[in-house]
Design an enzyme around this catalytic site. Sequence first.
Site, PDB file in Angstrom:
ATOM      1  N   THR A  23       0.823  -1.215   0.000  1.00  0.00           N
ATOM      2  CA  THR A  23       0.000   0.000   0.000  1.00  0.00           C
ATOM      3  C   THR A  23       0.850   1.254   0.000  1.00  0.00           C
ATOM      4  O   THR A  23       0.454   2.288  -0.542  1.00  0.00           O
ATOM      5  CB  THR A  23      -0.901  -0.002   1.251  1.00  0.00           C
ATOM      6  N   SER A  70       1.757  -7.766  -0.610  1.00  0.00           N
ATOM      7  CA  SER A  70       2.555  -8.710   0.194  1.00  0.00           C
ATOM      8  C   SER A  70       1.787  -9.973   0.560  1.00  0.00           C
ATOM      9  O   SER A  70       2.368 -10.934   1.041  1.00  0.00           O
ATOM     10  CB  SER A  70       3.100  -8.036   1.439  1.00  0.00           C
ATOM     11  N   THR A 103       1.637  -4.483   4.161  1.00  0.00           N
ATOM     12  CA  THR A 103       1.494  -4.740   5.598  1.00  0.00           C
ATOM     13  C   THR A 103       0.958  -6.145   5.912  1.00  0.00           C
ATOM     14  O   THR A 103       1.101  -6.616   7.034  1.00  0.00           O
ATOM     15  CB  THR A 103       0.553  -3.699   6.235  1.00  0.00           C
ATOM     16  N   ASP A 104       0.338  -6.795   4.916  1.00  0.00           N
ATOM     17  CA  ASP A 104      -0.323  -8.075   5.211  1.00  0.00           C
ATOM     18  C   ASP A 104       0.649  -9.127   5.750  1.00  0.00           C
ATOM     19  O   ASP A 104       0.316  -9.864   6.675  1.00  0.00           O
ATOM     20  CB  ASP A 104      -1.024  -8.627   3.958  1.00  0.00           C
TER      21      ASP A 104
HETATM   22  N1  LIG Z   1      -1.779  -2.003   3.834  1.00  0.00           N
HETATM   23  C1  LIG Z   1      -1.207  -2.827   3.001  1.00  0.00           C
HETATM   24  O1  LIG Z   1      -0.035  -2.727   2.686  1.00  0.00           O
HETATM   25  C2  LIG Z   1      -2.069  -3.937   2.459  1.00  0.00           C
HETATM   26  C3  LIG Z   1      -1.962  -4.009   0.948  1.00  0.00           C
HETATM   27  C4  LIG Z   1      -1.604  -5.369   0.412  1.00  0.00           C
HETATM   28  N2  LIG Z   1      -2.610  -6.332   0.728  1.00  0.00           N
HETATM   29  C5  LIG Z   1      -0.225  -5.777   0.902  1.00  0.00           C
HETATM   30  O2  LIG Z   1      -0.043  -6.328   1.945  1.00  0.00           O
HETATM   31  O3  LIG Z   1       0.699  -5.500   0.181  1.00  0.00           O
END
Ligand SMILES: NC(=O)CC[C@H](N)C(=O)O
Length: 339
Positions: A23, A70, A103-104
């Site tokens: 993200t 991710s 972040t995942d």
């Molecule tokens: N906030 C995020 O980064 C989630 C976006 C995506 N699902 C990832 O993990 O890359």
Amino acid sequence: AEAPVQQQKVAKPNVVILATGGTIAGSAASNTQMTGYKAGALGIDVLLQAVPEIHKVANVKGEQISNIGSESMNNKIWLKLAKRINELLAKPDVDGIVITHGTDTLEETAYFLNLVIKSDKPVVIIGAMRPATAISADGPVNILNAVNLAASKDAKGRGVLIAMNDNINGARDVQKTNTLRVDTFQSPELGYLGYFENGRPVFYKATTRKHTIDTEFDVSNLNDLPRVDIIYSHVNDDGRMAEAAVANGAKGIVHAGTGNGSIHEAAEPALYDAAKKGIVVVRSARVPNGPTIESTAAWDKAGFVHAGTLNPQKARILLQLGLTKTNDPQKISEMFKQY
Ligand SMILES: NC(=O)CC[C@H](N)C(=O)O
């Protein structure tokens, strides 16, 4: 005559930013759109242009390792990232690394690197919860804090660090705790290591668990990692998922059990069978807090390892790396006490 007093010029630290997607590199159609955007859409150069202030702190260079959401992270990118970080940190003119990441699975990449990076120089991972195009995007301040942290001597020897939302978390204990909010990264069980105070990193704690230069794990000659599956227990669990893991070549199984790593009695035979075949079974818990400890049940006798305070997805990583060394459950159990 006395030599004129010379202004001592202090060289800025050299920090390399490795971008992997997420993200933080996400782009949406409008600045009010907080979900449903494309993760990993923007390149490293665009990310860095948003925060020219980083160049006051350090000499910053960027490299694109991947550009993915991710949720689709894999062993191949992990190994590429780890090898590149080890290569960079071996150079005397690289002082620290920042990784931008979705972040995942950020907590998983953080713990993996925490176990395989062979340097005590700072390695910092960040992401963002709001896309780069959003009002009050959280990416830029996280990048600035992360460069401050990677450039700081104080961050040395602390293992891989997560710098988001003005908090410093350690790789082993951090978890994504909320699907949407910017304060999602917490270490609910064992707490933050420190905070950013006006952009300056301040540490209050350190982990007691081994990491980086003190681990036995070495990825330099690895092209893949052993297959380890996670099985999530529930009412009516009947062991079919464990059978499927074995049939698909798992070398290890992490059982995300109920309570203190409990196993449904109908699923026990499949897991005992797996252990007899030399597959290492680790008992962890689907409960978010508290350790999974030994049990008086037949599980310990069968050689099942207990995960302690590692959550299932972190236990999986330690088991993957442990299996690169041994498939003796007793030796793997020792690793779960140290890392
Ligand atoms: N906030 C995020 O980064 C989630 C976006 C995506 N699902 C990832 O993990 O890359």
